[in-house]
Design an enzyme around this catalytic site. Structure first.
Site, PDB file in Angstrom:
ATOM      1  N   CYS A 157       0.801  -1.230   0.000  1.00  0.00           N
ATOM      2  CA  CYS A 157       0.000   0.000   0.000  1.00  0.00           C
ATOM      3  C   CYS A 157       0.828   1.271   0.000  1.00  0.00           C
ATOM      4  O   CYS A 157       0.261   2.368   0.021  1.00  0.00           O
ATOM      5  CB  CYS A 157      -0.974  -0.016   1.177  1.00  0.00           C
ATOM      6  SG  CYS A 157      -2.217  -1.322   1.028  1.00  0.00           S
ATOM      7  N   HIS A 290      -0.946   8.032   6.735  1.00  0.00           N
ATOM      8  CA  HIS A 290      -1.462   6.766   6.211  1.00  0.00           C
ATOM      9  C   HIS A 290      -2.806   6.457   6.888  1.00  0.00           C
ATOM     10  O   HIS A 290      -3.780   6.151   6.217  1.00  0.00           O
ATOM     11  CB  HIS A 290      -0.447   5.654   6.470  1.00  0.00           C
ATOM     12  CG  HIS A 290      -0.771   4.358   5.821  1.00  0.00           C
ATOM     13  ND1 HIS A 290      -0.949   4.225   4.467  1.00  0.00           N
ATOM     14  CD2 HIS A 290      -0.940   3.112   6.353  1.00  0.00           C
ATOM     15  CE1 HIS A 290      -1.216   2.957   4.180  1.00  0.00           C
ATOM     16  NE2 HIS A 290      -1.220   2.265   5.302  1.00  0.00           N
ATOM     17  N   HIS A 326      -9.742   2.902   2.107  1.00  0.00           N
ATOM     18  CA  HIS A 326      -8.340   2.607   1.829  1.00  0.00           C
ATOM     19  C   HIS A 326      -8.234   2.092   0.401  1.00  0.00           C
ATOM     20  O   HIS A 326      -8.545   0.933   0.117  1.00  0.00           O
ATOM     21  CB  HIS A 326      -7.821   1.575   2.816  1.00  0.00           C
ATOM     22  CG  HIS A 326      -6.347   1.344   2.756  1.00  0.00           C
ATOM     23  ND1 HIS A 326      -5.571   1.764   1.704  1.00  0.00           N
ATOM     24  CD2 HIS A 326      -5.486   0.739   3.623  1.00  0.00           C
ATOM     25  CE1 HIS A 326      -4.324   1.427   1.899  1.00  0.00           C
ATOM     26  NE2 HIS A 326      -4.237   0.804   3.069  1.00  0.00           N
TER      27      HIS A 326
END
Length: 401
Positions: A157, A290, A326
């Site tokens: 990610c 994040h 996400h």
């Protein structure tokens, strides 16, 4: 920073749960909208969570009408975002005047195509498409004249930031004149199974840095930045949007799924970025976090930022994942785009879903849900990936200051 190697952001493009385009993403972000909702693209009725950040069906239909057909939504998301970014940069997509390279990061890649191929009512998807990751870039290379390197990354990610770093390095070194770089992913049924098995899915909403956070929520989309030397953009009459001041990556290799408890990888990338840019901790106006909303991530991230940016003031921190989900390979790139807009607009998005700040995050200044209107000259945008991979991009306002 060495001005001879300066790298500018001259265009940005996005496809997200907010719809088509950067304006839709930015307006939704600063408007405090939570865009995650029920999944409609495939059946998740057997899962404890049925919500995600899904690109609207009308947006997908608009892409189908505007782009060559491809079995993968990833290919279409990426192409649409790239065309928007090139348009803002004033670069004709089919022109062959520049040496143009492509640097793209992803997590799931073509896996959603395979999901459809092996599920009930097989759609007859070609084996070659899902087996060959290069197919993700096929549509982009149809609509854009690419005459430089074409690179696909799959580092978890942190993929979007890894791609931005690679593109910036290629521009700075003269390997390419223009870099199309960013990240992309498509919502996948496999993600639901994977995160369900880890008990990592939020039942209702992602709440980054909240004491009651219970998990993350899958999303999708694409973010693309066009990078080039600032003088090239100015020669075309295009004022750059921002500068890439520095990038850095690390791998703490602590766990397959969790960052190191002491945040060593993230701390190292922040320090490296500041050193390379010749800046100090108090020069960073906002940390675009994040912030996955998982118990394993947020406390570690907040403590690491507080330690890495220890100065006269607490670091200012917020995450947009509570609003858009996400987006995996697309997450860091979409967040970098929001960071560019924050520099342009002097506005910091808030932690929209924050109810009760986690005491474990006391070392940072968590932006309240309504956001903050303030001077924004430098933004640190950071991303974690499974396996301990961390990547950080330091962006600055487009002026000599």
């Amino acid at each position: 920073m060495d001005r001879r190697r300066a790298v500018a952001v001259s265009g940005i493009g996005a496809v997200s749960v907010a719809g088509l385009g950067v304006t839709a993403l930015w307006d939704a972000t600063v408007g405090g909208r939570v865009l995650t909702g029920p999944v409609t693209r495939f059946d998740v009725s057997g899962y404890p969570t049925q919500r995600a950040g899904e690109v609207p069906a009308q947006t997908v239909a608009a892409l189908d009408a505007a782009l060559p057909h491809h079995e993968s939504l990833v290919a279409r998301y990426l192409s649409a975002a790239a065309l928007e970014a090139l348009g803002q940069a004033g670069i004709a997509p089919r022109a062959r005047r520049e040496k143009l390279g492509v640097f793209v990061g992803t997590v799931m890649g073509t896996r959603p195509v395979l999901d459809r191929a092996i599920g009930p009512g097989r759609l007859g998807v070609s084996d070659r498409t899902w087996a060959d990751p290069d197919e993700l870039l096929a549509t982009l290379c149809q609509v854009v004249a690419v005459n430089g390197p074409v690179v696909l990354f799959a580092p978890g990610c942190s993929a979007g930031n890894i791609a931005i770093a690679a593109g910036a390095a290629a521009v700075a070194s003269g390997e390419v004149d223009v870099a199309i770089c960013g990240g992309v992913d498509e919502l996948s049924l496999e993600v639901f199974a994977f995160f369900t098995a880890m008990r990592a899915l939020a039942p209702d909403t992602i709440r980054p840095f909240d004491a009651g956070r219970r998990g993350t929520m899958p999303g999708e989309g694409a973010g693309v930045l066009v990078l080039e030397r600032p003088e090239r953009a100015l020669a075309r009459g295009v004022e750059p949007l921002a500068r890439v001041l520095a990038t850095a990556s690390a791998a703490d290799a602590y766990s397959v799924t969790q960052p190191h408890p002491d945040g060593s990888g993230l701390i190292a990338t922040i320090h490296t970025c500041l050193t390379r840019a010749g800046l100090g901790a108090d020069d960073v106006d906002w940390v675009c976090a994040h912030g996955t909303g998982t118990p394993a991530n947020d406390g570690v991230e907040a403590r690491a930022v507080a330690k890495a940016l220890a100065g006269k003031r607490r670091p200012v921190l917020s995450s947009i994942k509570g609003q858009i989900g996400h987006a995996e390979g697309g997450a860091a790139a979409l967040e970098a785009i929001v960071a560019v807009k924050a520099l342009e607009e002097n506005r910091i998005p808030g932690n929209v879903t924050l109810l009760e700040p986690d005491p474990d995050c006391a070392g940072v200044d968590l932006v309240p849900p309504g956001g903050r209107k303030t001077t924004v000259d430098v933004v640190l945008s950071q991303a974690y990936g499974f396996g301990g991979g961390v990547s950080t991009v330091l962006l600055g306002r487009n002026d000599d200051a």
